[in-house]
Design a protein around this motif. Structure first.
Motif, PDB file in Angstrom:
ATOM      1  N   LYS A  34     -31.748 -33.089 -17.762  1.00  0.00           N
ATOM      2  CA  LYS A  34     -32.141 -33.780 -18.997  1.00  0.00           C
ATOM      3  C   LYS A  34     -32.269 -35.281 -18.788  1.00  0.00           C
ATOM      4  O   LYS A  34     -31.932 -36.089 -19.641  1.00  0.00           O
ATOM      5  CB  LYS A  34     -31.155 -33.500 -20.115  1.00  0.00           C
ATOM      6  CG  LYS A  34     -31.132 -32.018 -20.533  1.00  0.00           C
ATOM      7  CD  LYS A  34     -30.247 -31.799 -21.754  1.00  0.00           C
ATOM      8  CE  LYS A  34     -30.279 -30.331 -22.180  1.00  0.00           C
ATOM      9  NZ  LYS A  34     -29.474 -30.109 -23.407  1.00  0.00           N
ATOM     10  N   LEU A  35     -32.723 -35.680 -17.593  1.00  0.00           N
ATOM     11  CA  LEU A  35     -32.958 -37.069 -17.263  1.00  0.00           C
ATOM     12  C   LEU A  35     -34.309 -37.160 -16.586  1.00  0.00           C
ATOM     13  O   LEU A  35     -34.632 -36.363 -15.717  1.00  0.00           O
ATOM     14  CB  LEU A  35     -31.868 -37.607 -16.326  1.00  0.00           C
ATOM     15  CG  LEU A  35     -32.148 -39.003 -15.720  1.00  0.00           C
ATOM     16  CD1 LEU A  35     -32.155 -40.077 -16.804  1.00  0.00           C
ATOM     17  CD2 LEU A  35     -31.125 -39.327 -14.632  1.00  0.00           C
TER      18      LEU A  35
ATOM     19  N   GLU B 182     -32.539 -36.069 -22.697  1.00  0.00           N
ATOM     20  CA  GLU B 182     -31.633 -37.000 -23.358  1.00  0.00           C
ATOM     21  C   GLU B 182     -31.933 -38.437 -23.002  1.00  0.00           C
ATOM     22  O   GLU B 182     -31.732 -39.331 -23.815  1.00  0.00           O
ATOM     23  CB  GLU B 182     -30.191 -36.668 -22.953  1.00  0.00           C
ATOM     24  CG  GLU B 182     -29.716 -35.301 -23.441  1.00  0.00           C
ATOM     25  CD  GLU B 182     -28.308 -34.987 -22.965  1.00  0.00           C
ATOM     26  OE1 GLU B 182     -27.783 -35.755 -22.102  1.00  0.00           O
ATOM     27  OE2 GLU B 182     -27.731 -33.984 -23.429  1.00  0.00           O
ATOM     28  N   THR B 183     -32.393 -38.672 -21.772  1.00  0.00           N
ATOM     29  CA  THR B 183     -32.675 -40.039 -21.338  1.00  0.00           C
ATOM     30  C   THR B 183     -33.944 -40.046 -20.511  1.00  0.00           C
ATOM     31  O   THR B 183     -34.120 -39.210 -19.632  1.00  0.00           O
ATOM     32  CB  THR B 183     -31.525 -40.608 -20.489  1.00  0.00           C
ATOM     33  OG1 THR B 183     -30.321 -40.570 -21.238  1.00  0.00           O
ATOM     34  CG2 THR B 183     -31.806 -42.039 -20.061  1.00  0.00           C
TER      35      THR B 183
ATOM     36  N   SER C 221     -36.705 -31.389 -13.656  1.00  0.00           N
ATOM     37  CA  SER C 221     -35.533 -31.844 -14.405  1.00  0.00           C
ATOM     38  C   SER C 221     -35.112 -30.800 -15.432  1.00  0.00           C
ATOM     39  O   SER C 221     -33.920 -30.525 -15.609  1.00  0.00           O
ATOM     40  CB  SER C 221     -35.842 -33.171 -15.092  1.00  0.00           C
ATOM     41  OG  SER C 221     -34.776 -33.558 -15.935  1.00  0.00           O
TER      42      SER C 221
END
Length: 422
Positions: free
Chosen positions: A354-355, A386-387, A348
């Motif tokens: 960014k997940l 981010e998540t 990732s």
């Protein structure tokens, strides 16, 4: 196989196979020459056969021609009699017409009968009109009388009582004229029969002088040329077959060589694409950043370090006494989950997504879960993620969750705030 294939050739053909194409062309040329001769010979034979048919037809009519030719003397004798009778009837009709007042007119001419009738009526009318008083038109009488005089002049009409027609001649004239016509017809037919008999005699004489054409030599020539043509055609077919086989053999050798070269090329490609070939080089270059990221994640999470070798074998390194490295297949369930999580995060990160999505994190013990949350919180703080969606089955709310972590309870596919107890 690759060494033998380079030298492979089909079964050898007769030595003259390479000359078959030239021999085939020569055979075709000879056959065409014979075709021209054969066409000429057939034409000559056809002309001779036509002459034979004409000769046979004439010979078949010889009897009939002889019969016609044998009547020449009789036809001549009868024709002489008919011609004499014709002369007599011509003179008799001439004399009778003169006596009947018709020396200058042909009674059979179109309209003559009508004119004669009109003239007789007009003559009687003029006799009455001259002696009849007015109101007869004198000018009309004069015109009719002038026409009547002219008609009598042209037709020999009697102008006086002494020139009146002979009644016996008038009565006999139709029979004489009919007899004249019959005599003329007899003479015409006799002359026609004489001409036909003379032609038959000429044809019979020509048949006697002619000979039946001999077609034996022409037939032998046609048979000989036909046999020669068949022989050249057989040679052409034979050499064409050999030439075709030779061409197919050469084409097969060429095709086999191309296939062999394809095998060599594909073998070379396969060698280069083998694990120790180009893929290994590319994989080494691709795995270096992944392994570097996995090392960094192991430090932050305090989990065993995961590495991926060039042959795609996954190992986990443990710091228990001496450095110990175990392959992925020998790891425990929780150790495999941690290795999978770090590999997923490395991919990732390198992909810039960014997940991160991880399922069944409840396979970890409490310390493992804490390590996971603090590792993810550090990634979020660094802006590298981010998540992160982490799924697991819990009995209660985890204690002291980091500020960046939120918990949700999913019931029948609907997410809500996690309750204190399941």
């Amino acid at each position: 196989g690759k060494d033998k294939a380079a030298k492979w050739v089909p079964e050898s053909l007769p030595p003259e196979s390479d000359k078959a194409a030239a021999r085939h062309s020569n055979a075709l040329e000879k056959r065409n020459e014979v075709d021209a001769e054969l066409a000429k010979a057939n034409q000559e034979l056809g002309a001779l056969n036509a002459e034979v048919r004409r000769y046979n037809d004439a010979a078949g009519k010889a009897t009939e021609l002889a019969e016609h030719a044998g009547r020449i003397d009789r036809i001549k004798a009868k024709l002489a009699t008919d011609e004499a009778q014709l002369a007599e009837w011509q003179q008799k009709v001439t004399d009778t017409r003169a006596k009947a007042g018709k020396a200058q007119v042909d009674p059979t001419a179109p309209g003559e009968f009508l004119l004669r009738g009109l003239a007789a009526v007009t003559d009687e009318f003029l006799v009455v009109a001259r002696d009849y008083p007015e109101p007869f038109n004198a000018d009309l009488i004069n015109r009719a009388e002038a026409h009547m005089v002219e008609y009598k002049r042209l037709h020999g009409w009697p102008h006086s009582s002494k020139d009146q027609a002979d009644p016996e001649a008038v009565a006999a004239l139709p029979d004489y004229e009919n007899a004249l016509r019959l005599s003329e017809s007899a003479v015409t037919n006799g002359r026609r029969d004489l001409e036909a008999a003379q032609q038959a005699a000429e044809q019979l004489e020509a048949i006697g002088k002619s000979e039946k054409p001999d077609t034996e030599a022409a037939q032998a020539l046609v048979a000989d040329l036909t046999a020669k043509r068949a022989s050249w055609q057989a040679d052409a077919d034979k050499y064409r077959d050999i030439a075709d086989k030779h061409a197919r053999r050469e084409a097969l050798i060429e095709q086999a060589g191309k296939h062999h070269q394809d095998v060599i090329d594909w073998t070379d490609i396969a060698d280069k694409l083998a694990p120790d070939g180009i893929p290994a080089t590319l994989l080494t270059e691709a795995l270096w950043p992944i392994n570097d990221r996995l090392a960094q994640s192991a430090i932050v999470s305090e989990w065993p370090r995961v590495t991926i070798d060039d042959d795609m074998t996954i190992y986990a390194s443990f710091r228990e006494g001496n450095q110990q490295q175990r392959p992925y297949a020998l790891l425990s369930e929780s150790e495999k989950w941690r290795a999978d999580a770090m590999i997923a995060e490395a991919i990732s990160h390198l992909a810039g997504v960014k997940l991160l999505v991880l399922d069944r994190f409840d396979v970890l013990d409490l310390d493992g879960r804490s390590d996971l949350l603090f590792w993810l919180e550090d990634l979020a703080a660094q802006g590298e993620i981010e998540t992160a969606l982490i799924f697991g089955t819990l009995k209660g709310l985890p204690a002291q969750l980091p500020a960046a972590v939120g918990a949700y309870w999913i019931d029948n596919g609907i997410a809500g705030q996690l309750e204190q107890a399941a």
